[in-house]
Design a protein around this motif. Sequence first.
Motif, PDB file in Angstrom:
ATOM      1  N   TYR A  61     -53.920  14.366  36.245  1.00 23.95           N
ATOM      2  CA  TYR A  61     -53.112  13.265  36.566  1.00 23.95           C
ATOM      3  C   TYR A  61     -52.270  13.185  38.378  1.00 23.95           C
ATOM      4  CZ  TYR A  61     -50.459  12.818  32.076  1.00 23.95           C
ATOM      5  OH  TYR A  61     -50.334  12.932  31.252  1.00 23.95           O
ATOM      6  N   TYR A  62     -51.956  12.428  39.355  1.00 21.55           N
ATOM      7  CA  TYR A  62     -51.866  11.954  40.633  1.00 21.55           C
ATOM      8  C   TYR A  62     -50.773  12.024  40.640  1.00 21.55           C
ATOM      9  CZ  TYR A  62     -57.162  11.304  39.472  1.00 21.55           C
ATOM     10  OH  TYR A  62     -58.297  11.786  39.777  1.00 21.55           O
ATOM     11  N   GLN A  63     -49.982  12.383  41.958  1.00 19.98           N
ATOM     12  CA  GLN A  63     -48.993  12.363  42.565  1.00 19.98           C
ATOM     13  C   GLN A  63     -48.852  12.070  43.681  1.00 19.98           C
ATOM     14  OE1 GLN A  63     -46.162  15.593  42.939  1.00 19.98           O
ATOM     15  NE2 GLN A  63     -43.952  14.651  41.879  1.00 19.98           N
ATOM     16  N   PRO A  64     -48.435  10.654  43.991  1.00 19.39           N
ATOM     17  CA  PRO A  64     -48.237   9.909  45.813  1.00 19.39           C
ATOM     18  C   PRO A  64     -47.672  11.163  46.659  1.00 19.39           C
ATOM     19  CG  PRO A  64     -46.393   9.408  43.931  1.00 19.39           C
ATOM     20  CD  PRO A  64     -47.240  10.249  43.366  1.00 19.39           C
ATOM     21  N   GLN A  65     -48.173  10.367  47.921  1.00 19.93           N
ATOM     22  CA  GLN A  65     -48.073  11.844  48.927  1.00 19.93           C
ATOM     23  C   GLN A  65     -47.582  10.206  49.732  1.00 19.93           C
ATOM     24  OE1 GLN A  65     -51.328  14.269  49.950  1.00 19.93           O
ATOM     25  NE2 GLN A  65     -50.007  15.653  49.201  1.00 19.93           N
ATOM     26  N   VAL A  66     -46.638  10.495  50.756  1.00 16.73           N
ATOM     27  CA  VAL A  66     -45.841   9.238  51.502  1.00 16.73           C
ATOM     28  C   VAL A  66     -46.102   9.253  52.799  1.00 16.73           C
ATOM     29  CG1 VAL A  66     -43.780   7.423  51.163  1.00 16.73           C
ATOM     30  CG2 VAL A  66     -44.373   8.697  48.693  1.00 16.73           C
ATOM     31  N   ASP A  67     -46.400   8.511  54.041  1.00 20.67           N
ATOM     32  CA  ASP A  67     -45.492   8.658  54.827  1.00 20.67           C
ATOM     33  C   ASP A  67     -44.124   8.074  55.167  1.00 20.67           C
ATOM     34  OD1 ASP A  67     -45.561   7.375  57.909  1.00 20.67           O
ATOM     35  OD2 ASP A  67     -47.257   8.423  57.975  1.00 20.67           O
TER      36      ASP A  67
END
Length: 931
Positions: A692-698
């Motif tokens: 699974y992938y969890q987004p990392q946001v600027d």
Amino acid sequence: MSHQNRMRSPGLAAAATFILGLITTIALFVFTFELESDKANLDFRRRAESYIADVQQGVGDAIASLQAVNQLFAAVGEVTREEFQTFTLPLLERQPYIEGFTYHRFVTAAERRRFESSMRRVFPGYQITEFKDRGFVPAGTRDIYLPTVYIAPQENNDIRIGNDALFNPQRAAATWRAVESGKPSATGIVQLLMADSREPTFFVIMPLYRRDMPLGSAEDRRRAMFGVTQAVFNSKSLVGKILGKEALSMPGIDISISAAVSPQDKHLAFQHHAAEEGPDEPQAGLLRRVLEPPMLVSESFDVGGTAWHVQVSGNSSTFIYSHRGSLLVLLFGMLITLFAANNRRAAANRERKIERLVEQRTAELRLASEDLQLRQSAIEASANAIIIVSARRPHFSIEYVNPAFERISGYDADDVVGKPFALLARTGEDQPGLADLRAALHAGTQSHAIVSQHRRDGSQFWSDVYVAPVAIDNGSVSHFVITQYDITEMRRYQDELEFQANYDLLTGIANRNLLRDRVTQALTMAARHGELVCVAFMDIDRFKFVNDSMGHRAGDLVLKTIASRLKRAVRDTDTVARYGGDEFVLVLPESEDVAESAKVVQRVMQALARPVPVDGKDFFPTCSVGIAVYPTDGEDFETLLTHADIAMYSAKEKGRNNFQFYAPRMHERAAKRLRLEGDLRRALERQELLLYYQPQVDVNTGRVVGAETLIRWQHPELGLIPPSDFVALAEETGLIGAIGEWVLRTACSQARKWEQAGLGQLRIAINLSARQFSQPNLVRTIQNTLAESGLDPSNLELEITESTVMVDVQHTIRTLHELKNIDVHLSIDDFGTGFSSLSYLKQFPIDVLKVDQSFVRDLTTDPDNAMIVMSVISLAHNLRLQVIAEGVETVEQLNYLKENKCDQVQGYYFSKPLPADKFERFLQQDLPAEA
């Protein structure tokens, strides 16, 4: 009377013995006295140097509190009075020896009127003051002032607001010294203005500089200064806190600390006098002053530019106490001398009687000489030791020994003939066999015993001894014939067999065989007396890492150290056994309450937790312990051990480094664990593992710049299993290596596919386990994976937990540099939850610090958490690192992180972890407007 007869005179022999004993006693007294004096001086010096080192370290640690306040200004910039109070008041509560913190601002004569006007908005009637004639008055005209702006605690201190710190010469000198050096600067001992007490105090001052201004020289720092922070320390309370009640209660120790080389009263920071010796020992005190040199240790060290002089002097203990050993030597030496002189007199009398008896028997002995010669030859040819002793009490003197005795014992015949038989048994007096032999001698009967003796060179040997009386014509016993058989080798072989059968050869503690016997005995006694018996099964956490990374020789050293600590930590009635590998068992009998055994287990775990040095590195052992209790959890050895083993695995599941009592429900959990272990071994083959992938946001652009990879297990029967339920199991079974390589290959390939699909270059973050990080082929594996997937190394970020990097710092630095050389990104995960040292952090070639979600969760409601997050962000940016905050779930959390310049965030506010297909659709959608 001839010379020989005079020497045999009982009076002369006793006098000679007395004189010799007196000389020996005096020599021993002098020697013992000197040893005691040297030991007392050495003990004193060690204790004094320890006190001095503690004071120096403690004062430095106390000054660090002011550095923390100074860092607040450096990190935040302009600090409000409320922020100043919020930050400093907890420090004052924890450190009562700090009288207060103040913030001062430099004000020129031209700025004075404008500054006073601005301050009157908060403090009506505010003006810059100075202290004269026991009161505060408006400050005179000067080029520059340093008035108090903030003070903590503020209660009862409002009158000090505006006080010019430069008016006091000591504070002024310390201030300019701090400004020009950029370091903390301390005053000497001063008296607080308008203070109720006369306690000694000193000020420590740290400068504040404007940002973005050069600080290369003293002149540059003067131009950049805008204020100072200051702490007021009560030196008496500070030193008393550092030394503690135990040190200050030591008898015979005087401690004096002054803020100058000359220990005058006005410079005294601390003074402690031990109680003087009582009036009941004036003679001992006079002897001590005559015989003992004075004890004094002094040393100086720097405290913020001020030399502190510490002097530790001692009047030691009383003479009788310090030299009781030598006095006892003198007393007992005199008694022994008198006793020996009396014995010598008695012996001389006996010798004279023996001489007359020998003269009477000479004629008779000549008649039997031929017969005796034959017997003598037979005795001397014997392979066994033969001793003939007299039946005369009380000494039973030795009259003959054969050559075999000389060969076995190492004593010559001349060394023992004429001596008491007890000479041969002077050691091991408490042996039952020796008591039997003595009883036979006194009773005039036969006897047999196996006894331990020592040869002339001190080596031990075992003898099978037979005693037979020799009767004369009238039936009375005149002599005893003692025969000795040397059975040392047989005895040594028996001891070795017994030890190997019952003790572990590596650690020297009980093995499984002896463990079973001890448990059986304990259960029998417990059943008889209605008591409890606790069996604790212990497994060393992460021990396989020691063998894998340091080798089995290091592992053996750790096991021996652990076994030694276990033996010292348990009670005399307890048993410590090695069950196998890194597993140990404790048997805790005679318990009336399981809480008592729990305390023993806690003490064992605390003793085990101290670091074990291995090849220049420290291994910090912990253990997981399961406890089964007789009779509730089982009534036999096998059942109790099985249940304790199950409870131990329950302790491991709860995070290791704890202990659990057995409960019936653990059977189900153990069965589930065995099933999971078997299924996990086949999960990779069956392709049941998912990513699974969890987004990392600027934070600034709102764009998705990366994703953290998280593993899940799609079990065919149990459904989706989170990593918390199987990752620890994978580490224990060694499967984490294969799973980690699969995660690396799969995530890199997926990231490359997204890139080729036109979704942009995302930085994919992958967690490395401690076992993966310690593998020697880690860098090569990552290089091969990147080459196979075609992913650019700069788009791969490896996350290592804070606890992993601190296991072996030198190995960590070397591995991180090798990874950095192939251009991958490196991040420290869960920062703030471990024990990182900032001195190591700056040596790690990392790119990102990840703030743990435990701090982010309450940052809008918990000021401490908010301050920690803000400090981590500031620290990271000062080290030119990026910051990612985990666990962002609300817009308030996001806004706070944005305001404090956090670089990136991730959490449920944006998205929960998604499978690859859903994550791809997420990338094609717009983020929330708040981002």
